[in-house]
Design a protein around this motif. Structure first.
Motif, mmCIF file in Angstrom:
data_model
loop_
_atom_site.group_PDB
_atom_site.id
_atom_site.type_symbol
_atom_site.label_atom_id
_atom_site.label_comp_id
_atom_site.label_asym_id
_atom_site.label_seq_id
_atom_site.Cartn_x
_atom_site.Cartn_y
_atom_site.Cartn_z
ATOM 1 N N PHE A 91 0.857 -1.300 -0.110
ATOM 2 C CA PHE A 91 -0.094 0.024 0.021
ATOM 3 C C PHE A 91 0.678 1.261 -0.012
ATOM 4 C CE2 PHE A 91 1.241 -0.512 4.541
ATOM 5 C CZ PHE A 91 1.175 0.594 5.046
ATOM 6 N N ALA A 92 2.124 1.162 0.394
ATOM 7 C CA ALA A 92 2.927 2.333 0.401
ATOM 8 C C ALA A 92 4.229 2.384 -0.144
ATOM 9 C CB ALA A 92 3.617 2.301 1.987
ATOM 10 N N HIS A 93 3.981 2.725 -1.630
ATOM 11 C CA HIS A 93 5.116 2.248 -2.625
ATOM 12 C C HIS A 93 5.603 3.696 -3.302
ATOM 13 C CE1 HIS A 93 7.221 0.440 -5.690
ATOM 14 N NE2 HIS A 93 6.671 0.933 -6.667
ATOM 15 N N GLU A 94 4.698 4.515 -3.449
ATOM 16 C CA GLU A 94 5.307 5.666 -4.486
ATOM 17 C C GLU A 94 4.464 7.104 -4.093
ATOM 18 O OE1 GLU A 94 7.438 6.252 -6.422
ATOM 19 O OE2 GLU A 94 8.213 4.257 -7.374
ATOM 20 N N ALA A 95 4.680 8.111 -4.548
ATOM 21 C CA ALA A 95 3.968 9.334 -4.777
ATOM 22 C C ALA A 95 3.757 9.949 -3.544
ATOM 23 C CB ALA A 95 2.868 9.092 -5.598
ATOM 24 N N PRO A 96 4.676 9.923 -2.531
ATOM 25 C CA PRO A 96 4.686 10.765 -1.150
ATOM 26 C C PRO A 96 4.312 12.106 -1.252
ATOM 27 C CG PRO A 96 6.679 10.019 -1.305
ATOM 28 C CD PRO A 96 6.059 9.365 -2.444
ATOM 29 N N ILE A 97 3.279 12.655 -0.877
ATOM 30 C CA ILE A 97 3.182 14.345 -1.015
ATOM 31 C C ILE A 97 2.838 14.640 0.684
ATOM 32 C CG2 ILE A 97 1.993 16.494 -1.898
ATOM 33 C CD1 ILE A 97 1.551 14.709 -4.320
ATOM 34 N N TYR A 98 3.394 15.598 1.145
ATOM 35 C CA TYR A 98 3.266 15.923 2.466
ATOM 36 C C TYR A 98 2.357 17.304 2.400
ATOM 37 C CZ TYR A 98 3.648 17.667 7.278
ATOM 38 O OH TYR A 98 3.635 18.246 8.857
ATOM 39 N N VAL A 99 1.247 17.554 3.071
ATOM 40 C CA VAL A 99 0.716 18.881 3.045
ATOM 41 C C VAL A 99 0.675 19.300 4.419
ATOM 42 C CG1 VAL A 99 -1.575 19.758 2.585
ATOM 43 C CG2 VAL A 99 -1.093 17.954 1.130
ATOM 44 N N SER A 100 1.633 20.070 4.790
ATOM 45 C CA SER A 100 1.763 20.755 6.191
ATOM 46 C C SER A 100 0.623 21.292 6.814
ATOM 47 C CB SER A 100 2.801 21.695 5.861
ATOM 48 O OG SER A 100 3.138 22.405 7.209
ATOM 49 N N ASP A 101 -0.258 22.113 6.221
ATOM 50 C CA ASP A 101 -1.295 22.637 6.735
ATOM 51 C C ASP A 101 -2.437 21.627 7.340
ATOM 52 O OD1 ASP A 101 -0.303 24.978 5.857
ATOM 53 O OD2 ASP A 101 -1.723 25.276 4.163
ATOM 54 N N LEU A 102 -2.664 20.426 6.621
ATOM 55 C CA LEU A 102 -3.313 19.497 7.100
ATOM 56 C C LEU A 102 -2.582 18.391 7.830
ATOM 57 C CD1 LEU A 102 -5.439 18.948 3.896
ATOM 58 C CD2 LEU A 102 -6.198 20.250 5.762
ATOM 59 N N ASN A 103 -1.330 18.520 7.912
ATOM 60 C CA ASN A 103 -0.390 17.493 8.522
ATOM 61 C C ASN A 103 -0.724 16.138 8.050
ATOM 62 O OD1 ASN A 103 1.956 16.826 10.303
ATOM 63 N ND2 ASN A 103 0.615 16.759 11.893
ATOM 64 N N LEU A 104 -0.966 15.933 6.825
ATOM 65 C CA LEU A 104 -1.186 14.571 6.228
ATOM 66 C C LEU A 104 -0.063 14.351 4.986
ATOM 67 C CD1 LEU A 104 -4.980 15.248 5.274
ATOM 68 C CD2 LEU A 104 -4.029 13.971 7.216
ATOM 69 N N VAL A 105 0.191 12.983 5.142
ATOM 70 C CA VAL A 105 1.075 12.314 3.816
ATOM 71 C C VAL A 105 0.097 11.550 3.193
ATOM 72 C CG1 VAL A 105 2.752 10.966 3.257
ATOM 73 C CG2 VAL A 105 2.917 12.425 5.394
ATOM 74 N N PHE A 106 0.283 11.877 1.824
ATOM 75 C CA PHE A 106 -0.628 11.089 0.725
ATOM 76 C C PHE A 106 0.590 10.377 0.078
ATOM 77 C CE2 PHE A 106 -3.077 15.013 1.518
ATOM 78 C CZ PHE A 106 -4.397 14.563 1.535
ATOM 79 N N PHE A 107 -0.014 9.199 -0.332
ATOM 80 C CA PHE A 107 0.913 8.322 -1.110
ATOM 81 C C PHE A 107 0.135 7.136 -1.984
ATOM 82 C CE2 PHE A 107 -0.103 6.928 3.270
ATOM 83 C CZ PHE A 107 -0.429 5.507 2.991
ATOM 84 N N ALA A 108 0.724 6.186 -2.738
ATOM 85 C CA ALA A 108 0.069 5.437 -3.592
ATOM 86 C C ALA A 108 0.636 4.123 -3.380
ATOM 87 C CB ALA A 108 0.226 5.842 -5.206
ATOM 88 N N SER A 109 -0.221 2.860 -3.766
ATOM 89 C CA SER A 109 -0.012 1.680 -3.763
ATOM 90 C C SER A 109 0.652 1.259 -4.918
ATOM 91 C CB SER A 109 -1.061 0.615 -3.637
ATOM 92 O OG SER A 109 -1.856 0.910 -4.727
ATOM 93 N N ILE A 110 1.440 0.029 -5.060
ATOM 94 C CA ILE A 110 2.286 -0.286 -6.286
ATOM 95 C C ILE A 110 1.310 -0.633 -7.428
ATOM 96 C CG2 ILE A 110 2.250 -2.757 -5.633
ATOM 97 C CD1 ILE A 110 5.404 -2.679 -6.475
#
Length: 398
Positions: A91-110
């Motif tokens: 589930f945690a393979h690629e495309a991490p993006i951190y949105v500081s204002d929301l304190n969320l890390v988005f990412f993609a599965s393989i």
């Protein structure tokens, strides 16, 4: 004085200098001078790049220190702790993006691959993890935690997300590899519900890209640079490639798309130095999908000068070669140190290309992202965070 005596004195001096700064808990110092010559009877030859270099047989995860300057990155109290896990799903393979204002890390599965549950007929999954929840959970225990990740319900415009950066003008900026005959694309996604999206590029003058892999914005501009290897085809979810594997520049204000670098096997991760004057491209040529792996192919980070007028990539040279696996995702900190996900964890080089340390997991670790909580590490079926003191260069574009 003999050469061996000089080497011994240098080694002692280096160790003494190292220990004037405390090692983080559980960290191991690997003195390169001790392993320059191992002899014919050495029993730990690494005949496969899939095997990490762990001469102390320390149980991972742990921090390997190859140079005392790495301690300026880790600080004295850095640890590596698991924050999410799903052993049956990458589930945690690629495309991490951190949105500081929301304190969320988005990412993609393989996309495709083992434990991906995606392919020609099935899309990959984009998820997010709340770092506030992570911080609270870690504060309540000294061990690992397992925070629930949330899956985003995205439109069918978003097929096989593989790279990301931003926020870009408030949105997540993803590149997709495409799926089957659905084209690869660059797409903006709202980081808040309903996660509406806008595709801003899906072709090169009427020709589909191969399978876009990673993207970055040139610092100080809103111009996008992205890589396009053939992994969609090699992993069975895209047709045979019809373009070379190369790196592109896209100016969204004019719509102009052009190639800025070529002659790669599989161009993968992309990053810029904080000044924007230097670019880095990882080539994961060693990984060949259904064609198999070839250890004589690149597992290399190339460095380029960015032409101040045309923004083409010039003066290509080897920045470093990874000793385990291949460098995938790539990020820089504010001091210009280079971090990349490799076959044994996150490897870190200084700005001259010298390996100074590793966040050693002994498993393929494709991606990483700096956050307020530290460095978040994507390791396919798990996520980790290490509370280092280094900070990542800003990736936000307004």
């Amino acid at each position: 004085m003999t050469k061996s005596a000089v080497g011994s004195i240098l080694a002692v001096t280096l160790v003494a200098a190292l220990y004037t700064t405390a090692l983080p808990p559980g960290a191991i110092y690997i003195d390169p001078l001790l392993y320059n010559v191992v002899g014919a009877n050495y029993t730990k030859w690494r005949n496969s790049s899939a095997v990490g270099f762990n001469p102390t047989n320390t149980t991972p995860p742990f921090i390997q220190v190859f140079d005392s300057s790495f301690l300026d990155i880790t600080g004295p109290s850095a640890t590596i702790r698991k924050i999410a896990s799903n052993p049956g799903f990458s589930f945690a393979h690629e495309a991490p993006i951190y949105v500081s204002d929301l304190n969320l890390v988005f990412f993609a599965s393989i996309g495709g691959g083992a434990l991906g549950y995606s392919g020609w007929y099935n899309n990959s999954v984009v998820s997010m993890i709340n770092m506030t929840e992570v911080d609270m959970a870690l504060a309540s225990t000294t061990g690992d935690v397992n925070i629930q990740v949330q899956t985003l319900n995205l439109s069918d415009n978003v097929q096989m997300v593989n790279g990301g950066t931003g926020p870009y003008k408030g949105d997540l900026l993803f590149v997709t590899s495409g799926r089957a005959l659905l084209p690869p694309s660059i797409v903006r996604v709202n980081p808040s519900p309903p996660y509406n999206d806008t595709v801003i590029l899906d072709n090169f003058l009427g020709r589909q890209f191969n399978s876009l892999n990673d993207i970055k914005i040139l610092p100080g501009t809103d111009i996008m640079f992205f890589t396009d290897p053939a992994y969609g085809w090699l992993n069975g979810f895209r047709p045979e490639p019809m373009l070379p594997s190369q790196v592109y520049r896209f100016d969204p204000s004019t719509g102009q798309v052009r190639v800025v670098a070529d002659q790669f096997v599989h161009p993968n991760g992309i990053a810029f130095a904080p000044s924007g004057k230097t670019a880095f491209i990882t080539d994961t040529g060693v990984y060949g999908g259904f064609l198999g792996n070839n250890q004589t192919f690149p597992a290399t980070i190339y460095q380029f000068d960015v032409d101040p007028t045309t923004q083409s990539f010039m003066n290509r040279r080897v920045f470093t070669y990874a000793d385990s696996g291949a460098p995938d995702g790539i990020q820089l900190d504010t001091k210009g140190n280079v971090y990349s996900g490799c076959g044994d964890g996150i490897n870190v080089w200084n700005s001259q290309g010298t390996l100074i340390g590793k966040f050693y997991l002994n498993s393929t670790t494709p991606e990483l992202m700096f956050t307020k909580s530290g460095l978040v590490i994507l390791e396919e079926t798990a996520m980790y965070v290490t509370n280092i003191q280094a900070r990542g260069m800003t990736l936000v574009t307004w």
